[in-house]
Scaffold this active site. Structure first.
Site, mmCIF file in Angstrom:
data_model
loop_
_atom_site.group_PDB
_atom_site.id
_atom_site.type_symbol
_atom_site.label_atom_id
_atom_site.label_comp_id
_atom_site.label_asym_id
_atom_site.label_seq_id
_atom_site.Cartn_x
_atom_site.Cartn_y
_atom_site.Cartn_z
ATOM 1 N N ARG A 319 0.835 -1.210 0.000
ATOM 2 C CA ARG A 319 0.000 0.000 0.000
ATOM 3 C C ARG A 319 0.870 1.261 0.000
ATOM 4 O O ARG A 319 0.522 2.255 -0.629
ATOM 5 C CB ARG A 319 -0.978 -0.007 1.183
ATOM 6 C CG ARG A 319 -1.966 1.143 1.174
ATOM 7 C CD ARG A 319 -3.114 0.936 2.143
ATOM 8 N NE ARG A 319 -4.159 0.095 1.581
ATOM 9 C CZ ARG A 319 -5.234 0.549 0.918
ATOM 10 N NH1 ARG A 319 -5.417 1.848 0.755
ATOM 11 N NH2 ARG A 319 -6.120 -0.289 0.429
ATOM 12 N N PHE A 353 -2.409 2.172 6.863
ATOM 13 C CA PHE A 353 -1.865 0.884 6.433
ATOM 14 C C PHE A 353 -0.762 1.035 5.391
ATOM 15 O O PHE A 353 -0.797 0.432 4.328
ATOM 16 C CB PHE A 353 -3.031 0.055 5.858
ATOM 17 C CG PHE A 353 -2.814 -1.429 5.869
ATOM 18 C CD1 PHE A 353 -3.099 -2.181 6.987
ATOM 19 C CD2 PHE A 353 -2.325 -2.089 4.747
ATOM 20 C CE1 PHE A 353 -2.919 -3.558 6.997
ATOM 21 C CE2 PHE A 353 -2.139 -3.467 4.747
ATOM 22 C CZ PHE A 353 -2.445 -4.204 5.872
ATOM 23 N N GLU A 728 -9.854 5.752 7.271
ATOM 24 C CA GLU A 728 -8.435 6.060 7.279
ATOM 25 C C GLU A 728 -8.032 7.351 6.556
ATOM 26 O O GLU A 728 -7.131 8.057 7.014
ATOM 27 C CB GLU A 728 -7.652 4.894 6.643
ATOM 28 C CG GLU A 728 -7.757 3.600 7.410
ATOM 29 C CD GLU A 728 -7.267 2.426 6.566
ATOM 30 O OE1 GLU A 728 -7.993 2.025 5.640
ATOM 31 O OE2 GLU A 728 -6.175 1.931 6.828
HETATM 32 N N1 MTE Z 1 -12.228 5.256 14.482
HETATM 33 C C1 MTE Z 1 -12.277 5.001 15.805
HETATM 34 N N2 MTE Z 1 -13.020 5.779 16.593
HETATM 35 N N3 MTE Z 1 -11.577 3.952 16.346
HETATM 36 C C2 MTE Z 1 -10.792 3.140 15.580
HETATM 37 O O1 MTE Z 1 -10.181 2.205 16.083
HETATM 38 N N4 MTE Z 1 -9.951 2.657 13.308
HETATM 39 C C3 MTE Z 1 -9.648 3.211 11.989
HETATM 40 C C4 MTE Z 1 -10.877 3.867 11.388
HETATM 41 N N5 MTE Z 1 -11.495 4.756 12.336
HETATM 42 C C5 MTE Z 1 -10.713 3.412 14.176
HETATM 43 C C6 MTE Z 1 -11.485 4.490 13.668
HETATM 44 C C7 MTE Z 1 -9.152 2.217 11.037
HETATM 45 S S1 MTE Z 1 -7.515 1.818 11.083
HETATM 46 C C8 MTE Z 1 -9.949 1.659 10.086
HETATM 47 S S2 MTE Z 1 -9.342 0.601 8.935
HETATM 48 C C9 MTE Z 1 -11.384 1.934 10.044
HETATM 49 O O2 MTE Z 1 -11.806 2.846 11.063
HETATM 50 C C10 MTE Z 1 -12.115 0.606 10.177
HETATM 51 O O3 MTE Z 1 -13.479 0.737 10.216
HETATM 52 P P1 MTE Z 1 -14.394 0.925 8.917
HETATM 53 O O4 MTE Z 1 -13.918 -0.015 7.872
HETATM 54 O O5 MTE Z 1 -15.733 0.609 9.412
HETATM 55 O O6 MTE Z 1 -14.224 2.366 8.524
HETATM 56 MO MO1 MOS Z 2 -7.156 -0.125 9.555
HETATM 57 S S1 MOS Z 2 -5.145 0.156 9.644
HETATM 58 O O1 MOS Z 2 -7.026 -0.924 7.979
HETATM 59 O O2 MOS Z 2 -7.384 -1.397 10.660
#
Ligand code: MTE
Ligand code: MOS
Length: 817
Positions: A319, A353, A728
């Site tokens: 990525r 990521f 993200e």
């Molecule tokens: N938001 C909150 N509040 N807490 C989290 O742990 N993780 C992030 C993002 N937003 C996270 C967050 C990450 S790394 C990802 S990949 C996505 O949320 C995952 O959730 P989604 O696929 O439902 O967006």
């Molecule tokens: Mo998010 S780093 O793809 O959990």
């Protein structure tokens, strides 16, 4: 409009509703895995014995003294494993190792009646080590040629020609640090065994199916004998994508061996010293611009510091390679990637990521080169944004290039940028000891898992006779609002009010073979699956209603819990009456839903294809003020326009943008992981393993003015109800803060100078940049125009210091300007 993206009349999606568990979160009633311990009888507690060496062979283990400690019930070691002694899927992560691969590596685990008993038992265990040579930095690993995993190579155009023909060529290097997830809830697993020997593990995991798979292989069981549930997480941020599995397996093994529930929760110090973090990278590059400042060539080598095992380093690196262009058209590109093996925690997924690490390279380059090209950095960035009919270096068309442009223009207008740029210039001209900077940076982030197989999701929707609806899906909730959106999607698809739908916690025995809730794709995948399940049920109910009303099924409408027939004089009927009627007609009221993202293809051997369904776009402008005596700074104002498609849940989306931005700013400016790189006995120890030494952003670091707008007219054809992933991409909007700091630091020197800035750009790093500016070291730490040297050198220069890297004097060969 595609049927996936089309919204019915009066949809529940699009309403700005609070997070589905907001009231539970703020009143403390929300249950996390560790809250279940108090409700579980006879629970044992687990504690590790951690190795006090960066790298060492284990020569003797005597666990017997632990058993003399009151309350110690059992010690778990490699001999106890009935299945595979490995915590991962790549078989390079022994669960009970015979070689300590990093300082803090857990060698054996102790189970006690209390946490204190387990801890004292662990302290009593005797382990002898034979220290081995260790590598602490990517630089050391590069010198030792210690690499692991695949080495991707991406190429487009003719890099040598491109650099040769370029009017301006620069080359340099950049080493930057990783980031600790610092989720508020540390890792936790609670395992128990039922009377048939079936295992039930509650785990703070973003990937329940993989936790299940690894618990099963450690125990020598099949997947159908292991169930994993995740109620919710107090943050995951990628840190719970791979890392929970081994911990869950330890708890499950303990439970099998003792017949009692076992709880394994890492405290903050254990969590920080044992679990993986964002990858730091070492990068080297050569870049070419034409006479106007348009990018013509980029040749780069990215070395991810992977830590001791592979974990997710390969996809993270892939990525990074795929995001080195960020939002910019670069005709000739060559990128090589590799993963250093170092004696640190095994670095893992972290919001973005690898994307942030790749994009950072080009943003750093543009920030360093702009002054030397005689360009305003914002103009340089704007000029290089993708335009019509252009493709990424891996061959994917950038179809929505106009959205980047629209977001940029809106930030410029709403952020009053032109006037404020003049204001900043005036401020800087009249203040000798403090300076301001205002920077704009774009984000273009690919949505979908690079690994095509992960782009599928499942759901189970149950409608009860009384019309109430219970939904299950394969995604996990970590605060990001996925469950809120899924409730809205189900209510929209069925045409019922939000209150009609409830959601059950994520479990592997409800929806099998799920993907990690990651890559921001939780809503796309699970929303697609829920919509599919709801539509199956609605189709059956439509038949029942059409018979009742005596009209064609095409004329049946479901809206807000009322079912009506167009062109019928009959009274509309309540949703609950229809489900009741359907039950008595023996019509099935539940359905399993499925969704797979169409149109993806990717060949990782040549790094070409269309790995992403679409890109999320955004632009941020940040203004900072820097103090010339200390390097201390504050963020005065931030303006963001971000593309979430047509928002499913605007409050959730704005929260994700704000949170992502602040987390990104933390990585880029405050949070500093310091490992002991000395030759003392503590070599390899993480020196910043608590909130006291690891500086997180808090309220005081919030921008004083923080404006977030969602890009309008942003319907997305390829995703559920026209929305886009949001989790993200906003993190990378925080590049603007670091670039603003660079500009403010440079303003302490003569006009037109370029400064190098460390990452994190802590006050200390900013101070050094100011010192550079003041003393005229304003070559941006780069060398110019050595056209003879066609390849990125394999070894970093001997002069470079990781904290404050300097390259040699300006190269003697002049730029071919
Ligand atoms: N938001 C909150 N509040 N807490 C989290 O742990 N993780 C992030 C993002 N937003 C996270 C967050 C990450 S790394 C990802 S990949 C996505 O949320 C995952 O959730 P989604 O696929 O439902 O967006
Ligand atoms: Mo998010 S780093 O793809 O959990």
């Amino acid at each position: 409009m595609s049927s996936l993206s089309e919204r019915p009349a009066n949809p529940v999606v699009g309403h700005p509703i609070p997070h589905e568990a907001a009231d539970l979160h703020v009143t403390g009633r929300a249950l996390y895995t560790d809250d279940l311990v108090g409700r579980t009888k006879d629970c044992l507690h687990a504690w590790p014995v951690q190795a006090p060496h960066a790298h060492a062979a284990v020569t003797r283990i005597d666990t017997s003294p632990a058993l003399d400690v009151e309350g110690v019930v059992r010690v778990l070691s490699a001999d106890d494993v009935p299945g595979v002694n490995d915590a991962g899927v790549k078989h390079d992560e022994p669960l009970f190792p015979t070689e300590a691969m990093f300082y803090g590596h857990a060698i054996v685990w102790v189970l006690g009646e209390t946490l204190e008993a387990a801890r004292l038992g662990a302290a009593a265990i005797e382990i002898d080590y034979e220290p081995l040579p260790s590598l602490m930095t990517a630089r050391e690993a590069i010198a030792a040629e210690a690499f692991q995993g695949a080495q991707p190579h991406m190429e487009r155009g003719d890099i040598d020609r491109g650099l040769q023909d370029a009017a301006h060529v620069f080359h340099g290097e950049f080493e930057f640090k990783g980031q600790e997830h610092f989720y508020l809830e540390t890792h936790c697993a609670l395992a128990m065994v039922d009377e048939n020997g079936q295992i039930f593990v509650q785990s703070s995991t973003q990937h329940p199916s993989e936790t299940q798979e690894i618990v099963a292989h450690v125990l020598g069981l099949h997947s159908h004998e292991v169930t994993v549930q995740c109620l919710r997480m107090g943050g995951g941020f990628g840190g719970k994508e791979m890392q929970p599995h081994g911990l869950a397996a330890i708890a499950a093994l303990g439970s099998v061996l003792t017949g009692r529930p076992v709880r394994l929760r890492l405290n903050r110090t254990l969590d920080m010293s044992m679990t993986g973090k964002r990858h730091g990278f070492h990068t080297q590059w050569r870049v070419g611009f034409d006479a106007d400042g348009s990018l013509v060539a980029l040749d780069a080598t990215l070395t991810a510091d992977g830590g001791w095992s592979l974990d997710l380093s390969e996809p993270v690196l892939a990525r990074a390679v795929c995001h080195i262009d960020n939002a910019y058209w670069i005709p000739n590109v060559r990128v090589n990637g590799r993963i250093a093996r170092t004696n640190k925690t095994s670095q893992t997924a972290f919001r973005g990521f690898g994307g942030p690490q790749g994009m950072l390279v080009i943003e750093d380059i543009l920030g360093r080169c702009a002054p030397l090209l005689g360009k305003d950095p914002a103009d340089l960035r704007r000029q290089n944004l993708y335009g019509p009919d252009q493709t990424t270096p891996y061959g994917q068309p950038v179809r929505q290039w106009d959205r980047l442009e629209r977001a940029w223009e809106q930030v410029v207008t709403d952020g009053d940028i032109t006037r404020r740029q003049q204001e900043v210039a005036r401020f800087n001209a009249t203040h000798a000891d403090s300076k301001r900077g205002l920077a704009l940076t774009p984000v273009k982030f690919g949505i979908s898992f690079n690994l095509t197989a992960f782009n599928q999701g499942g759901a189970l929707v149950l409608v009860y006779k009384d019309g109430s609806v219970l939904i299950n899906h394969g995604g996990t909730e970590m605060g990001q609002g996925l469950h809120t959106k899924m409730l809205q999607v189900a209510a929209t698809a069925l045409g019922v009010p939000l209150t009609t739908v409830r959601l059950a916690p994520t479990r592997t025995d409800k929806v099998p073979n799920t993907s990690a809730t990651a890559a921001s794709s939780g809503t796309d995948l699970n929303g697609g699956a829920i919509k599919n399940a709801c539509e199956q049920i609605k189709e059956r109910l439509t038949q029942v209603a059409s018979q009742h009303f005596g009209v064609s099924p095409a004329d049946i409408r479901f809206e807000d819990g009322v079912v009506s027939a167009i062109g019928s004089r009959a009274e509309p009927m309540l949703w609950a009456d229809l489900t009741q009627r359907a039950y008595f007609q023996r019509v099935q009221l539940s359905a399993a839903g499925y969704y797979r993202t169409e149109g993806l293809h990717w060949d990782s051997s040549i790094m070409q294809g269309e790995p992403f369904k679409y890109f999320a776009n955004g632009v941020a402008a940040a203004e900072v003020e820097v103090d010339g005596f200390t390097g201390a700074y504050r963020t005065r104002r931030v303006d963001i326009v971000h593309d979430v498609g047509e928002s499913l849940s605007p409050l959730v989306d704005i929260g994700q943008i704000e949170g992502g931005f602040v987390q990104g700013a933390g990585w880029m400016t405050l949070e500093e992981l310091v490992w002991d790189e000395s030759d003392r006995p503590t070599r390899g120890k993480l020196a910043t393993q608590a909130a006291s030494t690891y500086k997180l952003p808090s309220f005081s670091e919030m921008p004083e003015v923080f404006n977030v707008a969602l890009l309008e007219q942003a319907h997305e054809e390829g995703a559920v109800y026209g929305s886009k992933a949001v989790g993200e991409p906003p993190l990378m909007l925080a590049f603007s803060v670091r670039e603003a700091l660079r500009q403010a630091a440079a303003a302490f020197g003569a006009p037109g100078g370029s400064v190098e800035l460390g990452l994190p750009a802590t006050p200390e790093a900013v101070f050094w940049a100011i010192e550079d500016a003041r003393s005229g070291r304003t070559d941006g730490g780069m060398e110019r125009g050595s056209r003879a040297q066609q390849h990125v050198p394999d070894q970093p220069g001997p002069d470079a210091h990781p904290m404050h890297p300097r390259s040699e004097e300006l190269a003697s060969e002049p730029a071919k300007a």
